[in-house]
Design a protein around this motif. Structure first.
Motif, PDB file in Angstrom:
ATOM      1  N   LEU A   2       0.829  -1.201   0.000  1.00 12.79           N
ATOM      2  CA  LEU A   2       0.000   0.000   0.000  1.00 12.79           C
ATOM      3  C   LEU A   2       0.864   1.252   0.000  1.00 12.79           C
ATOM      4  N   ARG A   3       1.953   1.200   0.778  1.00  8.83           N
ATOM      5  CA  ARG A   3       2.850   2.358   0.839  1.00  8.83           C
ATOM      6  C   ARG A   3       3.497   2.606  -0.525  1.00  8.83           C
ATOM      7  N   ALA A   4       3.891   1.524  -1.203  1.00  6.37           N
ATOM      8  CA  ALA A   4       4.505   1.670  -2.523  1.00  6.37           C
ATOM      9  C   ALA A   4       3.513   2.247  -3.522  1.00  6.37           C
ATOM     10  N   PHE A   5       2.248   1.790  -3.436  1.00  7.61           N
ATOM     11  CA  PHE A   5       1.213   2.317  -4.327  1.00  7.61           C
ATOM     12  C   PHE A   5       0.992   3.801  -4.082  1.00  7.61           C
ATOM     13  N   ALA A   6       0.939   4.190  -2.795  1.00  9.47           N
ATOM     14  CA  ALA A   6       0.733   5.593  -2.452  1.00  9.47           C
ATOM     15  C   ALA A   6       1.879   6.452  -2.970  1.00  9.47           C
ATOM     16  N   ALA A   7       3.103   5.936  -2.833  1.00 10.25           N
ATOM     17  CA  ALA A   7       4.263   6.683  -3.316  1.00 10.25           C
ATOM     18  C   ALA A   7       4.215   6.844  -4.829  1.00 10.25           C
ATOM     19  N   SER A   8       3.811   5.778  -5.523  1.00 15.73           N
ATOM     20  CA  SER A   8       3.715   5.846  -6.982  1.00 15.73           C
ATOM     21  C   SER A   8       2.645   6.832  -7.415  1.00 15.73           C
ATOM     22  N   LEU A   9       1.499   6.797  -6.709  1.00 14.74           N
ATOM     23  CA  LEU A   9       0.413   7.717  -7.032  1.00 14.74           C
ATOM     24  C   LEU A   9       0.848   9.156  -6.816  1.00 14.74           C
ATOM     25  N   PHE A  10       1.559   9.411  -5.719  1.00 14.81           N
ATOM     26  CA  PHE A  10       2.051  10.759  -5.434  1.00 14.81           C
ATOM     27  C   PHE A  10       2.993  11.230  -6.533  1.00 14.81           C
ATOM     28  N   LEU A  11       3.875  10.336  -6.993  1.00 12.10           N
ATOM     29  CA  LEU A  11       4.818  10.691  -8.051  1.00 12.10           C
ATOM     30  C   LEU A  11       4.087  11.044  -9.336  1.00 12.10           C
ATOM     31  N   ILE A  12       3.065  10.259  -9.672  1.00 15.01           N
ATOM     32  CA  ILE A  12       2.292  10.524 -10.890  1.00 15.01           C
ATOM     33  C   ILE A  12       1.597  11.870 -10.801  1.00 15.01           C
ATOM     34  N   LEU A  13       0.967  12.126  -9.653  1.00 14.94           N
ATOM     35  CA  LEU A  13       0.219  13.371  -9.494  1.00 14.94           C
ATOM     36  C   LEU A  13       1.133  14.581  -9.523  1.00 14.94           C
ATOM     37  N   THR A  14       2.254  14.506  -8.821  1.00 15.66           N
ATOM     38  CA  THR A  14       3.161  15.652  -8.789  1.00 15.66           C
ATOM     39  C   THR A  14       3.802  15.877 -10.145  1.00 15.66           C
ATOM     40  N   THR A  15       4.068  14.806 -10.890  1.00  7.58           N
ATOM     41  CA  THR A  15       4.617  14.959 -12.233  1.00  7.58           C
ATOM     42  C   THR A  15       3.609  15.629 -13.146  1.00  7.58           C
ATOM     43  N   ALA A  16       2.334  15.210 -13.041  1.00  7.28           N
ATOM     44  CA  ALA A  16       1.293  15.821 -13.860  1.00  7.28           C
ATOM     45  C   ALA A  16       1.154  17.294 -13.553  1.00  7.28           C
ATOM     46  N   MET A  17       1.221  17.618 -12.252  1.00  3.93           N
ATOM     47  CA  MET A  17       1.122  19.020 -11.870  1.00  3.93           C
ATOM     48  C   MET A  17       2.299  19.815 -12.419  1.00  3.93           C
ATOM     49  N   ALA A  18       3.478  19.205 -12.419  1.00  2.00           N
ATOM     50  CA  ALA A  18       4.685  19.925 -12.802  1.00  2.00           C
ATOM     51  C   ALA A  18       4.687  20.313 -14.265  1.00  2.00           C
ATOM     52  N   VAL A  19       3.976  19.568 -15.120  1.00  2.00           N
ATOM     53  CA  VAL A  19       4.029  19.857 -16.546  1.00  2.00           C
ATOM     54  C   VAL A  19       2.796  20.606 -17.031  1.00  2.00           C
ATOM     55  N   ALA A  20       1.931  21.045 -16.123  1.00  3.22           N
ATOM     56  CA  ALA A  20       0.652  21.610 -16.545  1.00  3.22           C
ATOM     57  C   ALA A  20       0.638  23.125 -16.642  1.00  3.22           C
ATOM     58  N   ALA A  21       1.686  23.804 -16.225  1.00  3.39           N
ATOM     59  CA  ALA A  21       1.658  25.264 -16.196  1.00  3.39           C
ATOM     60  C   ALA A  21       1.701  25.854 -17.600  1.00  3.39           C
ATOM     61  N   PRO A  22       1.133  27.055 -17.769  1.00  9.28           N
ATOM     62  CA  PRO A  22       1.278  27.752 -19.055  1.00  9.28           C
ATOM     63  C   PRO A  22       2.738  28.120 -19.304  1.00  9.28           C
ATOM     64  N   ALA A  23       3.048  28.445 -20.548  1.00 13.76           N
ATOM     65  CA  ALA A  23       4.383  28.945 -20.858  1.00 13.76           C
ATOM     66  C   ALA A  23       4.543  30.385 -20.381  1.00 13.76           C
ATOM     67  N   ARG A  24       3.447  31.137 -20.419  1.00 13.06           N
ATOM     68  CA  ARG A  24       3.512  32.552 -20.042  1.00 13.06           C
ATOM     69  C   ARG A  24       2.186  33.000 -19.442  1.00 13.06           C
ATOM     70  N   ILE A  25       2.282  33.823 -18.397  1.00 11.62           N
ATOM     71  CA  ILE A  25       1.115  34.483 -17.820  1.00 11.62           C
ATOM     72  C   ILE A  25       1.345  35.987 -17.906  1.00 11.62           C
ATOM     73  N   VAL A  26       0.420  36.677 -18.542  1.00  8.86           N
ATOM     74  CA  VAL A  26       0.453  38.138 -18.625  1.00  8.86           C
ATOM     75  C   VAL A  26      -0.516  38.669 -17.574  1.00  8.86           C
ATOM     76  N   ILE A  27       0.013  39.399 -16.593  1.00  9.40           N
ATOM     77  CA  ILE A  27      -0.790  39.885 -15.471  1.00  9.40           C
ATOM     78  C   ILE A  27      -0.896  41.405 -15.549  1.00  9.40           C
ATOM     79  N   LEU A  28      -2.098  41.910 -15.357  1.00  8.72           N
ATOM     80  CA  LEU A  28      -2.308  43.349 -15.229  1.00  8.72           C
ATOM     81  C   LEU A  28      -3.489  43.583 -14.310  1.00  8.72           C
TER      82      LEU A  28
END
Length: 235
Positions: A2-28
């Motif tokens: 179960l611990r190994a599964f949780a660690a794998s799931l965390f890795l997948i989720l954090t990797t997905a989050m890491a590649v989801a940002a825009p290239a640029r945000i224009v703020i005003l």
């Protein structure tokens, strides 16, 4: 197991989050306002100036191209929607409105602004549909950068874009967006496959002679407007 599964799931989720940002945000921030609901005449002119000079289709000093238009415009209240509307219409793009309407209860309104800002920032950084895109955020200035709010709310409960987008790790990012500074962009670039910002640039709006009544004051300096302009003027 179960611990190994949780660690794998965390890795997948954090990797997905890491590649989801825009290239640029224009703020005003929003253009000059008559009240909490509408822009003053000067502010309406600024919104048009933004459309024709920077943010609209075929703008003279565009941040975009026909091949890579802004993916979305984001706004939070009536003033930011009004500021973004001319540019978004020119691209036939929707405004994603994290709606907070003015109300008499100041505390409830502030709480709503904080909640919606957190939601918007989380969506922008973690939405795979925005990966590698450019988005425009027209936002309440205090919720872009305000040292009092940053001091009051810790990182986990941050309410400013400066904190939520981790802009505080970059050099040259102001700690506060001044009340009279309606004429600047913050350009934030993210590297590929990361939601940690790489580069920050502050760009002053310059409309030349096409919108002569629109202030072009330096950062933190008075705008030169008075009450006779019909605009709200900070002390």
């Amino acid at each position: 197991m179960l611990r190994a599964f949780a660690a794998s799931l965390f890795l997948i989720l954090t990797t997905a989050m890491a590649v989801a940002a825009p290239a640029r945000i224009v703020i005003l921030t929003s253009a000059e306002a008559a009240d909490a609901w509408q822009l003053c005449e000067v502010g309406s002119q600024r919104a048009q100036g933004l459309r024709y000079n920077y943010l609209g289709a075929k703008a003279a000093k565009t941040f975009f191209s026909e091949e890579e238009p802004p993916a979305f415009f984001f706004a939070i209240d009536p003033l930011t929607v009004a500021t973004a509307t001319p540019a978004s219409l020119s691209w036939r793009k929707p405004i994603i409105h994290y709606s907070v309407l003015p109300q008499d209860d100041a505390k409830k309104m502030e709480e709503a602004l904080h909640e919606r800002t957190r939601e918007a920032a989380g969506n922008i950084l973690n939405n795979p549909a925005l990966r590698g895109k450019t988005v425009v955020m027209v936002w309440d200035r205090r919720l872009i950068a305000d040292p009092e709010l940053d001091k009051k709310f810790e990182r986990e409960a941050a309410v400013t874009l400066r904190q939520l987008f981790h802009l505080d790790i970059l050099p040259g990012v102001p700690r506060e967006w001044p009340s009279n500074s309606h004429d600047y962009f913050w350009i934030v670039d993210f590297p590929e496959n990361s939601n940690v910002p790489l580069k920050f640039e502050m760009v002053k709006q310059d409309f030349g002679k096409s919108f002569p009544k629109v202030p072009a004051n330096d950062w933190g300096e008075p705008s030169g407007l008075d009450k006779a302009s019909g605009c709200q003027v900070a002390p």
